[in-house]
Design a protein around this motif. Structure first.
Motif, mmCIF file in Angstrom:
data_model
loop_
_atom_site.group_PDB
_atom_site.id
_atom_site.type_symbol
_atom_site.label_atom_id
_atom_site.label_comp_id
_atom_site.label_asym_id
_atom_site.label_seq_id
_atom_site.Cartn_x
_atom_site.Cartn_y
_atom_site.Cartn_z
ATOM 1 N N VAL A 79 7.346 -1.409 -2.220
ATOM 2 C CA VAL A 79 6.904 -2.734 -2.641
ATOM 3 C C VAL A 79 5.545 -2.644 -3.334
ATOM 4 C CG1 VAL A 79 8.196 -4.019 -0.890
ATOM 5 C CG2 VAL A 79 5.887 -3.235 -0.367
ATOM 6 N N GLY A 100 9.337 -6.395 -4.990
ATOM 7 C CA GLY A 100 10.149 -5.197 -4.863
ATOM 8 C C GLY A 100 9.897 -4.318 -6.076
ATOM 9 N N ALA A 144 9.899 -8.890 7.048
ATOM 10 C CA ALA A 144 10.832 -8.158 6.173
ATOM 11 C C ALA A 144 12.156 -7.821 6.849
ATOM 12 C CB ALA A 144 10.171 -6.884 5.649
ATOM 13 N N TYR A 162 9.634 -2.176 4.487
ATOM 14 C CA TYR A 162 8.786 -1.794 3.362
ATOM 15 C C TYR A 162 8.027 -0.535 3.798
ATOM 16 C CZ TYR A 162 9.527 -6.795 2.268
ATOM 17 O OH TYR A 162 10.066 -8.035 2.029
#
Length: 186
Positions: free
Chosen positions: A56, A82, A139, A147
């Protein structure tokens, strides 16, 4: 021009409706982007302990431009994109003030019922790290992603917060310096 004006109440009502609609659209688009990032991670075979793992890009900003002095902004924002899709996965805002609450306080009154956007009482410097940390903490539960690689500026406080406070995979997060920020520092 003889165009009738919109009343303050009507403007506020419309502003709240549109704001709510925009927020719903934003959440939908972020969910689609996360699903695409997840699909690409699975296709690459990129996993951390069985959970799809992605790279990310993160950054934040304040409502007031300062550099290495006067850290007293009233608001800040942080974003997580992203790296594969270059699409927004998370956005957060921190506000230290609310105009309606401030006015009521200055008049020694109780504020009227309103949508209060004040959500931060700590230092302005801590806003970015807190927002990015919240994105990392959500996330896996929100998107089924971890991530594990972060591209960011040289702000070590964000990276330290992630390593200390993200359970399970926080210590495994790898930070890569943003080429733009690295070149500026040279």
């Amino acid at each position: 021009m003889d165009v009738p004006q919109m009343s303050e109440g009507m403007f506020t009502t419309l502003e709240e409706k549109i704001g709510s609609w925009w927020e719903d659209c934003l959440k939908d688009e972020m969910a689609k982007a996360a699903a695409e990032e997840r699909r690409l991670a699975v296709e690459r075979g990129d996993f951390h302990e069985g959970v799809p793992a992605i790279t990310v890009v993160c950054d934040g900003g304040w409502s007031k431009r300062t550099h290495k002095h006067s850290y007293n902004a009233f608001g800040g924002v942080g974003v997580i994109f992203g790296a594969a899709t270059q699409k927004l996965l998370y956005m957060g805002v921190r506000n230290k003030q609310c105009v309606i609450c401030n006015k009521a306080e200055s008049e020694n009154k109780t504020p009227k019922l309103h949508n209060c956007y004040k959500n931060w009482n700590e230092s302005s410097q801590a806003m970015e790290a807190d927002i990015i940390l919240c994105g990392f903490l959500e996330a896996e539960s929100s998107h089924g992603l971890r991530y594990t690689r972060i591209i960011a500026d040289g702000d070590s406080s964000v990276y330290a917060q992630l390593q200390e406070n993200v359970p399970v995979w926080g210590r495994d997060i790898v930070k890569m310096e943003c080429a733009n920020h690295t070149c500026k520092c040279v």
